[in-house]
Design a protein around this motif. Sequence first.
Motif, PDB file in Angstrom:
ATOM      1  N   ILE A  80      14.783   9.221 -47.849  1.00 45.70           N
ATOM      2  CA  ILE A  80      14.343  10.148 -48.386  1.00 45.70           C
ATOM      3  C   ILE A  80      15.148  10.464 -49.733  1.00 45.70           C
ATOM      4  CG2 ILE A  80      14.372  12.665 -48.518  1.00 45.70           C
ATOM      5  CD1 ILE A  80      14.122  12.942 -45.706  1.00 45.70           C
TER       6      ILE A  80
ATOM      7  N   LEU B 102      22.144  14.160 -51.550  1.00 45.54           N
ATOM      8  CA  LEU B 102      21.035  14.443 -52.480  1.00 45.54           C
ATOM      9  C   LEU B 102      21.285  15.561 -53.335  1.00 45.54           C
ATOM     10  CD1 LEU B 102      18.069  14.127 -51.931  1.00 45.54           C
ATOM     11  CD2 LEU B 102      17.838  16.314 -51.008  1.00 45.54           C
ATOM     12  N   SER B 103      22.481  16.453 -53.336  1.00 48.98           N
ATOM     13  CA  SER B 103      22.772  17.246 -54.328  1.00 48.98           C
ATOM     14  C   SER B 103      23.114  16.591 -55.694  1.00 48.98           C
ATOM     15  CB  SER B 103      23.828  18.259 -53.825  1.00 48.98           C
ATOM     16  OG  SER B 103      25.138  17.441 -53.892  1.00 48.98           O
TER      17      SER B 103
ATOM     18  N   ILE C 241      19.878  15.700 -57.059  1.00 56.87           N
ATOM     19  CA  ILE C 241      18.942  16.750 -57.628  1.00 56.87           C
ATOM     20  C   ILE C 241      19.708  16.903 -58.866  1.00 56.87           C
ATOM     21  CG2 ILE C 241      18.360  19.059 -57.271  1.00 56.87           C
ATOM     22  CD1 ILE C 241      17.005  17.228 -55.617  1.00 56.87           C
TER      23      ILE C 241
ATOM     24  N   LYS D 136      17.828  17.647 -62.466  1.00 55.51           N
ATOM     25  CA  LYS D 136      17.857  18.875 -63.169  1.00 55.51           C
ATOM     26  C   LYS D 136      18.431  18.523 -64.473  1.00 55.51           C
ATOM     27  CE  LYS D 136      16.413  21.760 -60.674  1.00 55.51           C
ATOM     28  NZ  LYS D 136      15.327  23.112 -60.856  1.00 55.51           N
TER      29      LYS D 136
ATOM     30  N   LEU E 126      24.139  13.507 -46.090  1.00 53.57           N
ATOM     31  CA  LEU E 126      22.821  13.340 -46.734  1.00 53.57           C
ATOM     32  C   LEU E 126      22.631  14.616 -47.930  1.00 53.57           C
ATOM     33  CD1 LEU E 126      20.478  11.346 -46.470  1.00 53.57           C
ATOM     34  CD2 LEU E 126      19.292  13.442 -45.647  1.00 53.57           C
ATOM     35  N   LEU E 127      22.660  15.716 -47.508  1.00 55.96           N
ATOM     36  CA  LEU E 127      22.652  16.694 -48.154  1.00 55.96           C
ATOM     37  C   LEU E 127      23.387  16.898 -49.367  1.00 55.96           C
ATOM     38  CD1 LEU E 127      22.424  19.431 -45.546  1.00 55.96           C
ATOM     39  CD2 LEU E 127      20.437  19.192 -47.360  1.00 55.96           C
ATOM     40  N   LYS E 128      24.916  16.063 -49.142  1.00 54.85           N
ATOM     41  CA  LYS E 128      25.747  16.169 -50.246  1.00 54.85           C
ATOM     42  C   LYS E 128      25.191  15.093 -51.332  1.00 54.85           C
ATOM     43  CE  LYS E 128      28.953  18.161 -50.854  1.00 54.85           C
ATOM     44  NZ  LYS E 128      30.096  18.574 -51.817  1.00 54.85           N
TER      45      LYS E 128
END
Lengths: 360, 315
Positions: A238, A19-20, A23, A27, A15-17
């Motif tokens: 999320i 999300l990156s 983001i 950005k 998930l973090l991947k």
Amino acid sequence: MSRFYYTDSGFVMFLLKALSVNIYLTKERLKVITMESAKVIDVEKQSQIKARQKQMPKKKLTWKIIKQQKLLIIMSIPFVVWLAIFAYTPLLGWIVAFQDYRPQNGFLGSDWVGLQHFTALFNDSLFYRALRNTIGMGGLGLIFGTGTAISFALLLNELRFTRFKKFTQTVSYLPHFVSWVVVANLVTTMLSNTGVVNNILQFLNLTDSPINFMARPDMFWGIVTGAEVWKSTGWNAIIYLAAMTSISEEMYEAAHVDGANRFQKMWHITLPSIKPIIIILMIMSIGNIINIGFERQMLLGNNIVADAAIVIEKYALDYGIGMFRYSFGTAIGIFKSVISIVLIFTFNTIAKKTSDISII
Amino acid sequence: METTIIEKHGKQINSKKKKKWSERPTKTDIFIAIVMLLVIIVTLYPFLHVLAISLNNAVDTARGGLTIYPREFTLMNYREIFSGNNNWVIAFRNSILRTAIGTLTATFTCAVLAYILSRKNYVFRRPLGIILVLTMYVSGGLVPTYLVIRNVGLMNSFAVYIIPALLNAFNVIVIRSFIDGLPDALEESARIDGANDITIFLKIIMPLCMPVLATVALFTAVGQWNNWFDTYLYAGSNVNLTTLQYELMQILGNAQSMTSSQVQQLNQTQGSIIRTTPESIKMAATIIVTLPIVVVYPFLQKYFVSGLTLGAVKS
């Protein structure tokens, strides 16, 4: 680079991947995520990396530098050792699949048997059942997991009562942090003969006698999928919610002027805008439908539903480690990894052709 | 054209108000709110139901019909768990120990490696980074990992909870990208003062990294607390290494189908009033296992979610 995630590295990481990626998009102030943007980012990233490499001239390995960086080098050694033992020895361990491995003979002393274990594997009918169950439950989990997460995110995004929205979100994450052991216990309690699900069904006259859910092989896939949806919908949402915040307000206003109602806006603006994220996540998790592990199946399953509950990893556990047939178990693992890579590449190609988005 | 601009302008001014209550809730709003209410009920009901059973008299529970509040309140089920002649006390101790030690050590080692990888002049920076990142993409799988753990001699030792979990490539990358974002000036001045890498790391970098370390620690702690599989695979035969999750997992199957008639039978054979049933003990155990997370969760929720975006920005 191929990206496939193993269950032991955990869903959070995946998930973090994901999300990156998102983001990064925000950005770069890409207000509307177009299909092109994913490609643009790849190009941008690569050019950045190249530029950075040019800036830093290659350092030569001299005694002077080694002396200077003595401390860093000493500090690195334990990590190299750890990685060698716990990350790379298991990879080397794949050779065990082509041996008749005996613990007392070790990795090097065991006899080579070629593809014997793979032949045994492909001749075992239980293996095909395990494969079918794995892909079935993995596929259902992917479809319903993604579907409910997107629907939940869409609705939550439209919810206007701010405090209620926050509360809903807080509650919806909670099951993610509870272990599968607890979830399995909650599910069996809810589905028991005197459980709330049977009470409701009887109250609505949908069934005369209580259904013994946990003893119904035909319902097992559904129960596992349902448990997964219950556990992870809020958490999975999320990332979609984050993607939705970057959609330009002007698009909604334009649609409003055109007389679109809220559901039409969801369908024609919100959904297409988060489509790249959906596809990226899909590609990343498609290899995982075979890496679903066996935690759920093992904890929710029992002898009565064993036929529907056996999955690849459980098969490797029972018939590999459980029966001391380590070579056979390793062969199962290798087969699984190969399938996983094939799935990722196939789906990546399809996605590339149909929507111009790819992660590899 | 002009009107829309004015409208937009007006909207921006009123945007705060508008988001709250400038319009009356429509049917759509109410529909969505009802769906969300259902989601909340479906999520919370199982927890509350189990809590009610765990606090209810076991014999009364067997009559059925219990919802989300106890009918005959008792703490007997909990008392039974901690009464001594079972593994629960050991399991409780081990779960706390592995969570505390595992989280501290894993966070620290990840931070050290992140620091090493953030040294731009370090000669082995790239090779070290590559062998770390590769572990995110390839893994040996269940059986080879099991064989390694066995050959290294970690079977049936407490260290099996700690050592294999020391490094996590993703956590390292998250911390490293945080360190990359820190200003270099502080560190340079320390180096002029003669500080070496260890001092810089402990005195300057670590304190500055606390937010990201807290997030990493949090996720590690949840993982440690919730893990039952390593106990099952590597330490199942050693009672002294049992954990709460493992104990719960073991009674999960045993107590599944205890009906009221069986309870009565049990009652008769024992010749005394039974105080509790396996079913109720199971529920109390579930609550004990879940409680730390539920208690900690609302306060740390911010970190859980903001932590997601923390490291992701740069990596």
